[in-house]
Design an enzyme around this catalytic site. Structure first.
Site, mmCIF file in Angstrom:
data_model
loop_
_atom_site.group_PDB
_atom_site.id
_atom_site.type_symbol
_atom_site.label_atom_id
_atom_site.label_comp_id
_atom_site.label_asym_id
_atom_site.label_seq_id
_atom_site.Cartn_x
_atom_site.Cartn_y
_atom_site.Cartn_z
ATOM 1 C CE LYS A 30 0.790 1.085 4.613
ATOM 2 N NZ LYS A 30 1.642 2.186 5.064
ATOM 3 C CG ASP A 57 -0.839 -0.015 8.447
ATOM 4 O OD1 ASP A 57 -1.561 0.875 8.950
ATOM 5 O OD2 ASP A 57 0.312 0.189 8.029
HETATM 6 O O1 C5P Z 1 -0.042 -1.540 14.829
HETATM 7 P P1 C5P Z 1 1.386 -1.641 14.397
HETATM 8 O O2 C5P Z 1 2.077 -2.823 15.006
HETATM 9 O O3 C5P Z 1 1.566 -1.549 12.934
HETATM 10 O O4 C5P Z 1 2.092 -0.344 14.976
HETATM 11 C C1 C5P Z 1 3.451 -0.282 15.268
HETATM 12 C C2 C5P Z 1 3.692 0.841 16.241
HETATM 13 O O5 C5P Z 1 3.401 2.089 15.608
HETATM 14 C C3 C5P Z 1 2.811 0.818 17.459
HETATM 15 O O6 C5P Z 1 3.389 0.057 18.476
HETATM 16 C C4 C5P Z 1 2.728 2.276 17.839
HETATM 17 O O7 C5P Z 1 3.908 2.649 18.544
HETATM 18 C C5 C5P Z 1 2.788 2.982 16.510
HETATM 19 N N1 C5P Z 1 1.468 3.354 15.972
HETATM 20 C C6 C5P Z 1 0.769 4.408 16.551
HETATM 21 N N2 C5P Z 1 -0.459 4.777 16.062
HETATM 22 C C7 C5P Z 1 -0.990 4.137 14.999
HETATM 23 C C8 C5P Z 1 -0.292 3.062 14.373
HETATM 24 C C9 C5P Z 1 0.944 2.704 14.894
HETATM 25 O O8 C5P Z 1 1.234 5.014 17.517
HETATM 26 N N3 C5P Z 1 -2.186 4.522 14.528
#
Ligand code: C5P
Length: 292
Positions: free
Chosen positions: A21, A146
């Site tokens: 994406k 995501d």
């Molecule tokens: O959800 P994911 O594992 O992809 O996110 C990785 C890190 O990115 C999370 O631990 C968080 O620190 C940060 N994040 C965030 N807000 C979001 C997506 C991700 O703070 N909407």
């Protein structure tokens, strides 16, 4: 006899794409009590993909069959996705997963999340779990912010932490993507003191035009400070159009109306950067296996 074996293999095995994406823009509009950030973003599917071979096992075991540098089997999102689905559905089946990586890690292209979503779609089908899209998306959210997007099927305007999705129609264009040669860890960018978290909520009704192109990626300033390599690519690609970082970086992209225009610029990209073209997709290539 051979035909019967082939037929059995078809029922037990799927070869699946996991597309990347791009975030056409990304605004950080707030922060939740748990530290996650509230976003507004437009997710665009493109035809550059990882590939996953999924074989159903009858003994309940779940394994990844190939070695991938930097991702131990147990922490791999595809293995975690398979285990999550197995626990949720109490399926007696297992899986052998072989992941062929094309998408860079720490690239902002959603590779890991897409691999996990493809695993859920493939196993929901092979294990005959019968989960519908909404349920798969709720499971996917447990694996990463995501992941629901890659289960949704369409290009999307996203809010919440990225899981509140609305289908959008986007331009049928080509993208040139440059990998700046650095890996960006998403938490590093989101936890930066320099990150602005108060961008005003926008209301966009039409994504098919070019208005959203001029909205920024709020994570870009922080990423460019920490990784000057990203800034250098944005300046170079910016000579040809509206160059922007995707997600939390590191990849940088620019849109082009047709394939010839993208090819012209691709020829000029300095050798020190890996670069490639991709076409905008309007539908996820596995969407036909997900029930609405
Ligand atoms: O959800 P994911 O594992 O992809 O996110 C990785 C890190 O990115 C999370 O631990 C968080 O620190 C940060 N994040 C965030 N807000 C979001 C997506 C991700 O703070 N909407």
């Amino acid at each position: 006899m051979n035909q019967a074996i082939d037929h059995a293999r078809d029922l037990n095995m799927l070869q699946c794409p996991a597309p990347a994406k791009l975030n056409l823009f990304l605004h950080v509009t707030g922060r939740r009590a748990d530290g996650y950030h509230l976003l507004q973003t437009a997710f665009q599917l493109i035809d550059r993909c990882d590939h996953l071979d999924v074989l159903r096992r009858d003994d309940g075991q779940i394994h990844r069959s190939n070695h991938i540098d930097g991702i131990p089997e147990e922490s791999d999102l595809i293995v975690r996705a398979a285990r999550l689905l197995q626990a949720y559905t109490a399926s007696p089946y297992g899986a052998e997963l072989t992941l062929h990586k094309t998408l860079p890690m720490g690239g902002g292209l959603g590779g890991g999340s897409s691999d996990a979503a493809t695993t859920l779609i493939a196993l929901n089908h092979l294990w005959q779990c019968g989960l519908r899209r909404k349920e798969l998306m709720a499971l996917g959210l447990q694996l990463g912010a995501d992941v629901p997007f890659f289960l949704f099927g369409y290009n999307a305007f996203a809010e919440g932490v990225g899981e509140v999705l609305q289908e959008i129609s986007t331009p049928d264009c080509w993208y040139l993507v440059i990998e700046p040669g650095v890996q960006v860890a998403t938490p590093t960018i989101f936890s930066s003191k320099e990150l602005t978290r108060d961008t005003k909520i926008v209301r966009i009704t039409d994504f098919s035009g070019s208005a959203h192109k001029y909205l920024r990626n709020d994570l870009q300033t922080v990423a460019c400070t920490l990784f000057p390599e990203v800034a250098e690519v944005i300046v170079w690609l910016g000579k040809f159009g509206n160059a922007k970082m995707t997600g939390s970086g590191a990849c940088v992209f620019c849109d082009f109306a047709d394939e010839n225009s993208v090819d012209e610029v691709l020829k000029q990209v300095p050798d020190r950067w890996k670069s490639w073209k991709a076409k905008a997709l309007s539908l996820h290539p596995m969407a036909h296996l997900v029930q609405a």
